[in-house]
Scaffold this motif. Structure first.
Motif, PDB file in Angstrom:
ATOM      1  N   ALA A  96       0.834  -1.209   0.000  1.00 15.28           N
ATOM      2  CA  ALA A  96       0.000   0.000   0.000  1.00 15.28           C
ATOM      3  C   ALA A  96       0.870   1.261   0.000  1.00 15.28           C
ATOM      4  N   VAL A 125       0.664   4.217  -2.729  1.00 17.49           N
ATOM      5  CA  VAL A 125       0.311   5.602  -2.411  1.00 17.49           C
ATOM      6  C   VAL A 125       1.494   6.559  -2.575  1.00 17.49           C
ATOM      7  N   GLN A 136      -5.049   7.113   3.488  1.00 17.04           N
ATOM      8  CA  GLN A 136      -5.185   6.382   2.226  1.00 17.04           C
ATOM      9  C   GLN A 136      -4.560   4.992   2.318  1.00 17.04           C
ATOM     10  N   ARG A 174      -6.672   2.786   4.473  1.00 17.11           N
ATOM     11  CA  ARG A 174      -7.909   2.391   3.807  1.00 17.11           C
ATOM     12  C   ARG A 174      -7.641   1.282   2.790  1.00 17.11           C
ATOM     13  N   LEU A 175      -6.528   1.438   2.063  1.00 13.44           N
ATOM     14  CA  LEU A 175      -6.180   0.445   1.060  1.00 13.44           C
ATOM     15  C   LEU A 175      -5.972  -0.927   1.696  1.00 13.44           C
ATOM     16  N   ARG A 209      -9.197  -2.452   2.689  1.00 12.88           N
ATOM     17  CA  ARG A 209      -9.967  -2.977   1.554  1.00 12.88           C
ATOM     18  C   ARG A 209      -9.486  -4.356   1.167  1.00 12.88           C
ATOM     19  N   TRP A 210      -8.169  -4.505   1.138  1.00 10.68           N
ATOM     20  CA  TRP A 210      -7.604  -5.807   0.772  1.00 10.68           C
ATOM     21  C   TRP A 210      -7.939  -6.851   1.830  1.00 10.68           C
ATOM     22  N   SER A 256      -7.736  -8.338  -7.063  1.00  6.19           N
ATOM     23  CA  SER A 256      -8.228  -6.972  -7.146  1.00  6.19           C
ATOM     24  C   SER A 256      -9.604  -6.924  -6.511  1.00  6.19           C
ATOM     25  N   THR A 277      -8.829  -1.083  -6.459  1.00  6.57           N
ATOM     26  CA  THR A 277      -7.509  -1.406  -5.935  1.00  6.57           C
ATOM     27  C   THR A 277      -7.102  -2.843  -6.199  1.00  6.57           C
TER      28      THR A 277
END
Ligand code: ATP
Ligand code: MG
Length: 896
Positions: free
Chosen positions: A593, A597, A631, A634-635, A638-639, A681, A687
């Protein structure tokens, strides 16, 4: 060729000489030691411990090679206080070495050494100036030296196992295991350096004239337990090794025929630059400081390059110690601003040819040194205040206690010479004997706890570990497994049994316990077994480590029953492993991540994976913004939610690299590596994670097992290196809950809600600022009214050759008092301004007056003393806390 050989020439000649004798040239290993028994690489042989112990001599990208040659960067900090004082000791040295793993032996080693040193196309040294020491009964070496090489007997000295055996004193004292005699080669630098003779050296063992340049070690014995009467037992090893080390700095000194290594082609330009920057010529007593700075800036630059960062503990603290010693000496040379970082380009210029990583890391290293210097100069300032306080309490002619001097050294990094210099200004001397005693005591403690003593090279357990096979590790898939006890080891000895209550190292045939490595902590847990007497046995596993050849060492405390070799134990890994795995996989996601970013320039610089948290250091030029942190977090989450599978597979390193797997800088890998992969993904999202890292650690099976992820800290560890701390799973949610509760409590205190906090606090801050401004204004007005009033007690007098303006004010303190002193100096045109009020005293002196010998600090001390107070400070500015301004000003006449 014109002129003497350069250091680079000598390095290259050495390596190509041994290549011509069938050796494989390998690159230097990092300064970070290849195995956990030492902090830093301290000798050329260290990366080859496994080969000396019988592992196959196969090196990445090459077939079998039983002959190897290297120029190895080494860091030796054991006697750092001597660096700069002797002409032969560096903290960073390059060791030229040729090694044989069960191949050639003494004859080749010594005759090649001779050929290299005397051959006209190699070093071309005069054979009549070479001398050698041998182990007392090493007739083989004696015959080779005298009969085959032709060294006169009068050029040979025999020493006992304290000097000419490795490890030192091994026959009598151990450790058991590979060891052997050694033969050191010396060069006679001639009567310029001393009138001592080689025969004298037998007694003195210390000489500036006879310089040790090369040590040839012959590990040929397996030291075993002595006979009952104490006679040492040295059995022949099945194969014999050669381990040699020649200091490049020393051979360069000899070949270039310069006074010491500081005058060789690497150091002379650095010394010259230090003289230029400080305006202090390289001569006299102060030249020690030039030497220390030059030597240390090289070791600091190279150690930072290899990925060690300044820090309060571990390797970073050693690095900091070296840096501080250099900074102190820069200070002694009168440098009051960060300056040492300006020397880095010169180090890169001089060393970068052999170590290209220096140029790659130059910007980061320069910035890190500058930041460290700034920090240290601030520390030094507070040390100077501290010493001012200590000295102000003393009469002229008094003695500063050794304990206090040591305290200054230990906590503020004040060296004795700096303390002495400042004390002298106060007419105070220092109890140096007591200081030396305190220092000695502290060093003893440090030595006892040091992990990088010479004798530790093979590790204290070397003998007891002999012959044990690599442990079968099953802990990627199983958390409970059975295995056989192969050995119990305590204090370097094999033990026959472990009774309840005892602690020792346990080696198993098979284990699910992960051994510390790759940033991941070692596993803890329990061992269970059936004791011989039918009792149930149970022990706690406190930590797990492994040796360079893959023998797992479990630190075990037995709680019930008795454990014996041959017992079958059930190993149960602690539940903490789940949290460790979460943190490890989260570390890989965090890495991916950050790259997504911040850009692909992000490089991992270190990590810690534990049950409680994860820590990740990476190279990045700037602090992350709050937005970037959010960010990244958050990434990762999400994963996590997408629940990607995590897979791992072993493959040849070339294949892994071709597939683009991320390898760690400075890490050494074998031919076969394990690749851990997370790929996928996020549906309906934008992402994609594609993480593929070389990693031996333990991981969850699906990213969803991580549960939750939160970044809890982001800080600077060194210039250009950031550190993130993060939590996964329950640790993450618990942390968030605690923060929310704390915010609610603070909001309660301020009579608002959590949402209203920000507005409330900035409102309070504004009020506070306004109030402070108002007070300052009133104080300034008060000072001005009193100064401009004409009727105040302002007077300028001639005292001790200085024009002194003195003024009494009332109700003024701190900043305003200092401001008033400036103004008084200005208005009166005097050399010194003294302002006393019922809240304090300030003395200021002009630059010119300081140049003529005025000292505001001393004057303040005396005036304060007359008013029953204490104070002091710098020659140009000083203050003191007093309540009786009349008494202070009244003492002016007698103070000069
Ligand atoms: P000395 O007795 O001079 O301190 P040593 O016996 O500790 O040296 P070894 O451990 O035998 O040295 O290392 C092999 C070679 O490495 C030495 O012969 C010397 O050339 C070089 N060497 C060792 N220590 C240093 C040092 N601190 N600075 C420069 N060179 C060194
Ligand atoms: Mg030696």
């Amino acid at each position: 060729m014109t002129g003497p050989l350069t250091t680079a020439d000598i390095r290259e000649k050495y390596l190509s000489f041994f290549e011509s004798k069938g050796h494989l040239r390998l690159p230097s290993h990092s300064l970070i030691a290849p195995d956990p028994t030492t902090l830093f690489t301290v000798a050329g042989m260290q990366p080859f411990k496994a080969q000396f112990m019988g592992a196959p001599a196969r090196f990445s990208g090459h077939g079998e090679n039983k002959r190897v040659t290297t120029a190895q960067k080494c860091l030796r900090v054991g006697d750092i206080e001597n660096v700069g004082r002797t002409l032969r000791h560096c903290s960073l040295l390059e060791m030229l070495g040729n090694f044989s793993f069960g191949d050639y032996f003494k004859r080749e080693a010594l005759t090649w050494a001779w050929e290299f040193l005397t051959g006209p196309e190699w070093m071309g040294l005069d054979p009549s100036k070479l001398y050698a020491t041998i182990y007392e009964d090493d007739e083989e070496a004696f015959t080779i030296w005298t009969k085959e090489i032709g060294l006169p007997e009068s050029h040979i000295l025999r020493f006992g196992a304290d000097e000419n055996f490795w490890p030192a004193d091994a026959p009598a004292k151990g450790p058991n295991g590979p060891c052997g005699p050694c033969s050191e080669i010396f060069y006679d630098r001639g009567p310029k350096y001393g009138l001592d003779t080689w025969a004298d050296y037998a007694e003195t063992r210390e000489s500036a004239r006879f310089l040790e340049i090369w040590n040839n070690v012959f590990p040929q014995y397996d030291r075993q337990d002595p006979q009952p009467d104490g006679t040492p037992v040295l059995a022949d090893l099945p194969f014999k090794n050669i381990d040699t080390g020649m200091g490049l700095e020393r051979i360069a000194t000899v070949v270039q025929d310069v006074y010491d290594f500081y005058s060789n082609d690497v150091f002379a330009p650095i010394i010259a630059r230090i003289a230029e920057l400080s305006g202090k010529p390289y001569e006299g007593v102060q030249s020690l400081s030039h030497r220390v700075v030059a030597e240390h800036i090289r070791s600091v630059s190279m150690t930072l390059t290899d990925g060690v960062a300044f820090s309060p503990n571990g390797r970073g603290s050693v690095l900091r110690k070296i840096m501080r010693r250099a900074s102190r000496h820069a200070y002694l040379l009168g440098l009051r601003e960060p300056t040492l970082y300006k020397l880095v380009p010169l180090v890169v210029e001089r060393m970068g040819g052999a170590y290209p990583e220096l140029a790659q890391e130059e910007a980061r290293v320069t910035a890190a040194i500058r930041t460290e210097e700034e920090g240290f100069l601030r520390t030094l300032e507070s040390g100077i205040q501290r010493i001012g306080n200590m000295l102000n309490g003393l009469e002229r002619g008094a003695v500063l206690s050794g304990q206090n001097a040591f305290l200054l050294y230990d906590t503020y990094g004040f060296p004795l010479d700096l303390t002495k210099e400042i004390a002298e200004e106060y007419g105070v001397s220092v109890d140096e004997a007591a200081y030396a005693e305190s220092l000695e005591k502290a060093q003893e403690i440090a030595r006892a706890g040091s992990k990088y003593g010479k004798s530790e090279l093979f590790g204290g357990n070397q003998e007891a570990l002999e012959g044990l096979p690599a442990t079968q590790f099953v802990g990627y898939d199983e958390l409970i497994a059975e295995g056989e006890v192969l050995a119990l080891i305590g204090a370097g000895e094999r033990l026959a049994h472990l009774p309840a209550g005892s602690e020792a190292t346990v080696v198993l045939s098979r284990t699910p316990f992960y051994a510390e490595g790759g940033g991941e902590v070692g596993d803890t847990g329990a061992l269970e077994w059936d004791s011989a007497n039918g009792e149930r046995g149970r022990g706690q596993v406190r930590d797990t480590r492994k040796t360079p050849v893959g023998v797992f060492l479990h630190d075990v405390q037995v709680e019930e029953g008795e454990l014996k070799p041959g017992d079958t134990v059930r190993s149960v890994v602690s539940r903490e492993r789940q949290a460790i795995q979460r943190h490890h996989t989260a570390t890989h996601l965090l890495h991916a991540a950050l790259r997504a970013v911040l850009g692909a320039g992000v490089r991992q610089a270190g990590s810690l994976v534990a049950a409680e948290r994860l820590r990740f250091d990476f190279s990045h030029g700037a602090a992350m913004t709050l937005d970037e942190i959010a960010q990244v977090e958050r990434l990762v989450n999400r994963w996590v939610t997408a629940n990607f599978p995590v897979t791992w597979r072993e493959m040849p390193i070339e294949e892994a690299k071709a597939a683009g797997a991320t390898a760690l800088f400075g890490e050494k890998y074998g031919d076969t590596v394990r690749v851990v992969r997370v790929e996928g993904s996020v549906p309906f999202g934008d992402t994609t994670v594609a993480s593929m890292e070389l990693c031996g650690g333990t991981h969850v099976r699906h990213t969803g097992d991580i549960g939750a992820f939160v970044i809890v800290a982001d800080e600077n560890v060194a210039a250009g290196v950031r550190r993130i701390e993060a939590l996964a799973g329950e640790a993450a949610t618990a942390w968030v809950r605690e923060r929310l509760q704390s915010a609610a409590r603070v909001a309660g205190l301020l009579n608002t809600s959590a949402e209203g906090l920000e507005a409330r606090v900035s409102g309070l801050q504004a009020q506070l600022r306004a109030a402070q401004q108002e007070t300052a204004q009133v104080r300034r007005q008060l000072a001005e009214a009193q100064m401009g009033g004409g009727g105040s007690a302002q007077q300028v007098r001639e005292l001790g050759g200085f024009r002194v303006a003195a003024l009494k004010l009332s109700g003024i303190e701190g900043n305003e008092l200092r401001g008033a002193a400036d103004k008084l100096l200005d208005q009166s045109g005097a050399d010194l301004a003294v302002i006393a009020s019922d809240k304090g005293l300030v003395v200021k002196a002009t630059k010119d007056a300081v140049g003529r010998g005025a000292h505001a600090g001393q004057l303040a001390g005396k005036l304060a003393a007359a008013a029953g107070g204490k104070g002091g400070g710098r020659p140009d500015m000083a203050q003191a806390g007093i309540q009786n301004p009349e008494a202070a000003l009244g003492a002016l006449d007698t103070a000069f």
